[in-house]
Design a protein around this motif. Structure first.
Motif, PDB file in Angstrom:
ATOM      1  N   ALA A   1     -61.192  56.606 -15.570  1.00 27.13           N
ATOM      2  CA  ALA A   1     -60.515  56.657 -16.876  1.00 27.13           C
ATOM      3  C   ALA A   1     -61.559  56.711 -17.984  1.00 27.13           C
ATOM      4  O   ALA A   1     -62.765  56.678 -17.719  1.00 27.13           O
ATOM      5  CB  ALA A   1     -59.623  55.438 -17.046  1.00 27.13           C
ATOM      6  N   GLY A   2     -61.086  56.781 -19.222  1.00 32.23           N
ATOM      7  CA  GLY A   2     -61.982  56.813 -20.379  1.00 32.23           C
ATOM      8  C   GLY A   2     -62.594  55.444 -20.625  1.00 32.23           C
ATOM      9  O   GLY A   2     -62.308  54.488 -19.903  1.00 32.23           O
ATOM     10  N   PRO A   3     -63.448  55.348 -21.678  1.00 38.27           N
ATOM     11  CA  PRO A   3     -64.178  54.105 -21.891  1.00 38.27           C
ATOM     12  C   PRO A   3     -63.366  52.997 -22.567  1.00 38.27           C
ATOM     13  O   PRO A   3     -63.830  51.881 -22.666  1.00 38.27           O
ATOM     14  CB  PRO A   3     -65.336  54.545 -22.790  1.00 38.27           C
ATOM     15  N   SER A   4     -62.155  53.319 -23.024  1.00 36.43           N
ATOM     16  CA  SER A   4     -61.389  52.312 -23.752  1.00 36.43           C
ATOM     17  C   SER A   4     -60.123  51.958 -22.980  1.00 36.43           C
ATOM     18  O   SER A   4     -59.601  52.768 -22.223  1.00 36.43           O
ATOM     19  CB  SER A   4     -61.042  52.892 -25.137  1.00 36.43           C
ATOM     20  N   LEU A   5     -59.646  50.754 -23.232  1.00 36.80           N
ATOM     21  CA  LEU A   5     -58.397  50.328 -22.581  1.00 36.80           C
ATOM     22  C   LEU A   5     -57.210  51.178 -23.032  1.00 36.80           C
ATOM     23  O   LEU A   5     -56.167  51.179 -22.414  1.00 36.80           O
ATOM     24  CB  LEU A   5     -58.118  48.861 -22.911  1.00 36.80           C
ATOM     25  N   ARG A   6     -57.386  51.900 -24.151  1.00 31.33           N
ATOM     26  CA  ARG A   6     -56.302  52.744 -24.661  1.00 31.33           C
ATOM     27  C   ARG A   6     -56.371  54.156 -24.092  1.00 31.33           C
ATOM     28  O   ARG A   6     -55.620  55.032 -24.496  1.00 31.33           O
ATOM     29  CB  ARG A   6     -56.391  52.813 -26.186  1.00 31.33           C
TER      30      ARG A   6
END
Lengths: 393, 84
Positions: A34-39
């Motif tokens: 996934a991307g680097p942010s929880l969002r």
């Protein structure tokens, strides 16, 4: 004339598989990239994670609730791109007619090849596996549409073939280009399979879906005349854009302008690298309710300069942003080749600065030089507790 | 647990037919013999290429090493723990 033979090579759970190679102890475990942010959203997941219900494009938080025991890692694009280059080198060894579609899939036109498409598909799969230890699924068909649908049906680790006659029993949303919403619309009318769809006339489909209905009339009959276009003959881009998701929603200019400056810098740099200038700057933003909006402005003269793009985008943002935003984006469009530009009577120093910045960046790397504005006030990204390596690219 | 090391290491490797093959390296007072390369990829920083390798050793340890094309040296980037 020989019948067309097209292959579609699609890597299986590509990002997750590359991560498993880099972490041999993750083999057989559910892995989510996934991307680097929880969002952020799930970019890819291993088949073990798919069995737990995780899907690409799903919000990361939802995936974490669904599969708390999975291994979550952020993506390493340079490593995937490096593997892609190796895979493309293998594919070009079979035919020069290779069209990369994305980082993990490509079409090959093997019409008239001395070996049969089945034999070639097997050899390609084996070569990719022995060279990279990654599995690919290969689809075969008389055109790109059927080859793509065949590879999807053959996943994972499979080789499949589809013809206009054998596609009729597949669900209607298996047609390349029919999304979730169109699929739902068809189901409301009791249309579930491609055979059901073929009953509708061209006029009925046009009435239902507009111009794309006409296209679908041919696609559901397995007709797709689009050629396989090798990478170097790919058409020029229509636009160049970048987006940034904030770790928390922002509203004040001081909070979003550094991100806009960074985006303008990236867009300008990519335009110069590709040799294009653009007449239109678009500012795109996403609100808290996930609705997307955009504003654009036409420039009197095409540009590839960070300063001009930033000034226009910042002006549009000041006019548009009235409530907290989750994401901002900058896009340059109406592109013209750099060589077609009109010479200026009184050129500014900006272009010389850009040329020097580009020279430094090419020699010492992307992070070696940046505009000061991008370094002030960009919020730290909230990181998920990664098991894996590294920092965001 | 991934432990960042980022230390130059002495490495014995082959350079053959345009490819790099790491064989063994010295780290933490020990020589680690590489039994297999699990993954390898390139990265570019400006004009310079680096070659990354995730390797397993005879002791079943897993490391990520890199040949830095700019400095012409080997660097041990990460040591992967049992869970990684």
């Amino acid at each position: 004339m020989a019948h067309r033979a097209v292959l579609h090579v699609d890597m299986d759970a590509y990002f997750a598989s590359v991560e498993v190679l880099a972490h041999p102890r993750w083999k057989g475990k559910p892995v989510v990239v996934a991307g680097p942010s929880l969002r952020s959203v799930v970019s890819a997941c291993s088949y073990e994670a798919k069995r737990l219900g995780v899907r690409s494009g799903m919000p990361l938080v939802r995936a974490m609730r669904m599969a708390p025991e999975a291994i979550y890692t952020q993506g390493h694009l340079h490593s995937y791109a490096s593997y892609t280059r190796r895979i493309l080198r293998i594919l070009v060894g079979f035919t020069p007619l290779v069209e990369p579609v994305s980082i993990d899939e490509a079409f090959l036109d093997v019409t008239g090849a001395p070996s049969s498409p089945e034999e070639l598909a097997g050899k390609i799969q084996a070569s990719v596996l022995s060279e990279t230890r990654l599995w690919a699924s290969v689809g075969m068909g008389p055109n790109k549409l059927l080859a793509k649908m065949a590879s999807r049906g053959a996943k994972p680790r499979g080789i499949g073939r589809l013809t206009p006659d054998t596609m009729v029993d597949l669900p209607v949303d298996s047609i390349w280009g029919v999304g979730e919403e169109t699929g739902k619309l068809f189901r409301r009318f009791g249309i579930r399979t491609i055979a059901d769809l073929r009953v509708l006339s061209r006029r009925q489909l046009r009435a239902l879906l507009g111009r794309s209905g006409e296209v679908l009339y041919f696609l559901c009959r397995g007709v797709d005349p689009s050629p396989v276009v090798p990478g170097e003959e790919a058409p020029p881009p229509l636009s160049i854009g970048n987006e940034y998701t904030f770790p928390h929603d922002v509203r004040r200019p001081a909070e979003y302008l550094p991100a806009l400056s960074l985006l303008a810098q990236k867009v300008a740099r990519r335009a110069r690298d590709k040799g294009f200038r653009g007449f239109t700057v678009t500012f795109r933003y996403r609100l808290r309710d996930l609705s997307c909006h955009s504003r654009r402005r036409q420039l009197p003269r095409a540009t590839d300069q960070r300063g001009k793009i930033f000034t226009v985008a910042a002006g549009l943002a000041r006019e548009a942003v009235g409530s907290p935003v989750r994401l901002v984006g900058v896009k340059l469009s109406d592109l013209v080749p750099e060589r077609a530009r009109q010479l200026e009577l009184f050129p500014g120093g900006g272009e010389r600065v850009s040329a020097v910045v580009d020279a430094i960046r090419r020699k010492y790397g992307e992070a070696s030089i940046t505009c000061g504005r991008t370094m002030v006030g960009l919020p730290d990204r909230s990181r998920i507790p990664y098991h894996g390596r590294g920092t965001p690219a | 647990m991934v432990q960042e090391v980022s230390e130059p290491v002495e490495m014995v490797g082959h350079f053959r037919a345009g490819r790099v093959y790491p064989c063994r390296f010295r780290y933490g007072g020990r020589v680690h013999r590489i039994t297999s390369v699990s993954s390898c990829w390139e990265s570019r920083k400006g004009a310079y290429l680096s070659y990354h390798f995730v390797v397993r050793t005879t002791a079943d340890d897993v490391f990520e090493v890199r040949f830095d094309g700019r400095e012409m040296r080997w660097v041990l980037d990460y040591e992967y723990g049992d869970q990684d």
